[in-house]
Every structure is written in C-alpha cells, then in structure tokens.
Scaffold this active site. Structure first.
Site, PDB file in Angstrom:
ATOM      1  N   ASN A  15     -75.482  59.785  29.769  1.00  0.00           N
ATOM      2  CA  ASN A  15     -75.762  59.023  28.549  1.00  0.00           C
ATOM      3  C   ASN A  15     -76.318  57.637  28.859  1.00  0.00           C
ATOM      4  OD1 ASN A  15     -75.277  60.667  26.319  1.00  0.00           O
ATOM      5  ND2 ASN A  15     -73.074  60.286  26.330  1.00  0.00           N
ATOM      6  N   GLU A  56     -67.179  65.421  25.616  1.00  0.00           N
ATOM      7  CA  GLU A  56     -67.840  66.383  26.496  1.00  0.00           C
ATOM      8  C   GLU A  56     -66.868  67.443  26.973  1.00  0.00           C
ATOM      9  OE1 GLU A  56     -66.636  62.831  29.079  1.00  0.00           O
ATOM     10  OE2 GLU A  56     -67.465  63.156  27.077  1.00  0.00           O
TER      11      GLU A  56
END
Length: 302
Positions: free
Chosen positions: A174, A209
């Site tokens: 990210n 996640e």
C-alpha cells in the site's frame, strides 16, 4: 348500442362503491319485486300468504346480498392472508386478482410494494454480510454461518478445520505502490480463495488483509493441503506493477474440537499464523502441533 354501453360498463367494473350500491339496491328491493310479481300473477291477496312471501323474499334478498358481497371482497381477504403470511415467513407473494376496481388496484399496489421491499431487503442483507471489495463474506456473515456449521458438526460428530490467511507485508504494498494496487491485490486474493473453495466451505474477509476459511467435515491434514494450494496460487499472482512473487501469504490452520466457538477457533489459528509470520512468512503452520506458548519475541511485521 355497444359503444354507448361500453362507457358505463367500464365505470361499473372500476367502481367498487357502485358495485356494492347496485347489489344492495337490488337485494333490498327483492321483496317489493316479489310482491309486484305476486300481485300481477293474480294470486290471493290474503294476509298470511303475503306475509310469507315478503318474509321469504326478504330472507332471499339478504342471503343473495351477503353471498354477493362475500364473493366481491374475496380478493381482499386473500390479500390480507398473503400479507400475514409474508410477515411470518418473509416470502413475497402474488395476487392473481386482476380486477379493475379499487380492490384490484390495491392488490396490484401491495404486491408491487412487497416485491420491491423484498428486493431492497435482500440487497441490504447482501451489503450487510458481504465484503464489497472481494465479494467474499464479512465477519458478521461468517459468524452467522459458522454457528450453523458448528451445530451440524456436533450432531454428526464431524470434524471441522479453519484456515486463517494473512497477506505478507501488505502495508508495504500500500505504501509503496498505492492503495489502488493494494485493492487489486485483495481482489485477486479473494478470487484465488473463491476458486479453491469446495461446495460447503465458507470464506470471509475478516480484516484488512486477513481472510478466514471454514472447512466443514475436514481434518487437519486435508486443511493443510488446501492451505498449501492457496499459498502456491497466491505466490504466482501477476499484478502489475508488482513482480511475480511479491504477493505471498502466511497461513495458520487448526482442527477444532467439538463445540468450539468461532472465537476459539480463530484464537488457535491466529497462534499458528503468528508462528508462520515469525518463521519467515509464506508458509503454513498447524496450530494443533504447536507447543504451549512460552516467551515470545517481538511480533513480526505482518
């Protein structure tokens, strides 16, 4: 002549008030009609026959009025029963009455409203229990489904295993490539999990996640094989601008004891996941084979 009559007949079909008025008017005057016919036919005008005639005609008119009104509002009773049934079981209904009067209009409107409401409720239920990014279930959905599977496993004395999967170093993806790339990684991971699910398996995204897979009627060794297939499939994902092999995941697997809750299963599989992370990531660890946890090092970077 037919054209002239068509307008009034159409108005009559569309007006419940006019139908009721017409029925009541005719039935109220049945005694008078019977009396006129009786006199015109030349029968005796003695009191007792006339009283009998009027009483019989009144009873007949009342019966005809009640029967006709009962038949006229029958669709309304069906609609009331259908609405009550919908409130009990939540199943949408279809009213076959297609009259043009107020009852027909009401039936069609209620049927359409219930159908629309049922569709909206299903969409809201789907949104409330589905992860919008991956299309997998969310934690709420998983909790609801697992409760049923646990009860079924207890009744059948069947085994149940759980796989906890966490993408490795997802924060770096990210931060380094942007959240759009991170989202595409999550979507791809969800697709991989979905492709490897069996018919009765349950999969959900329960964290940023982190994914959880419930495997009914599955022993630990079979759960490990499934987890290894998932691990291998994730490791070869090609998601530009990432290189192949940049996306990996660590897995903790656990075979539940009879009657264990979802929270207990997640706790045990999370311990195995922790060991997989600490052991170098991109691996599968069995919770059932871990020794009692002793002193631990600092938690690894997930």
């Amino acid at each position: 002549m037919l054209t002239v009559m068509k307008g009034p007949l159409r108005f009559f079909r569309r007006s419940l008030t006019l139908k009721i008025f017409t029925i009541c008017f005719i039935c109220v005057h049945i005694p008078l009609i019977a009396f006129i016919i009786y006199l015109a036919s030349g029968f005796s005008t003695e009191t007792i026959p006339l009283l009998g005639l009027m009483l019989g005609a009144t009873l007949a008119g009342t019966g005809i009025c009640l029967a006709t009104l009962w038949w006229l509002i029958r669709p309304l009773r069906k609609l009331a029963r259908a609405v009550n049934q919908y409130q009990e079981d939540g199943q949408p209904f279809e009213i076959r009455h297609r009259g043009e009067d107020e009852i027909g209009t009401l039936s069609s409107a209620v049927e359409a409203m219930v159908s629309e409401m049922d569709g909206a409720m299903k969409r809201l239920q789907h949104q409330a229990t589905t992860d919008p990014l991956t299309g997998l279930g969310n934690r709420r959905w998983l909790s609801e489904q697992v409760s049923e599977e646990i009860s079924r496993a207890v009744r059948r004395r069947a085994s149940m295993s759980v796989i906890l999967c966490d993408l490795d170093r997802f924060k770096k993806i990210n931060d380094g490539y942007g959240h759009d790339t991170g989202d595409r990684v999550l979507v791809a991971a969800g697709d991989v999990i979905r492709r490897h699910l069996r018919h009765n398996d349950l999969a959900a995204r329960i964290g940023g996640e982190e994914f959880c897979i419930i495997l009914p009627r599955t022993k630990l060794k079979d759960a490990e094989m499934i987890a290894e297939r998932l691990r291998s499939a994730l490791a070869v994902l090609d998601i530009p601008p990432l290189m192949r092999g940049d996306v990996t995941a660590s897995f903790g697997i656990y075979q539940a004891s009879t009657g264990e809750t979802l929270e207990q299963m997640l706790l045990m599989s999370d311990k195995a996941l922790y060991e997989a992370k600490r052991g170098g990531r991109n691996r599968v660890v069995r919770a059932n084979e871990l020794e009692t946890a002793g002193d631990r090092h600092s938690p690894p970077e997930y």
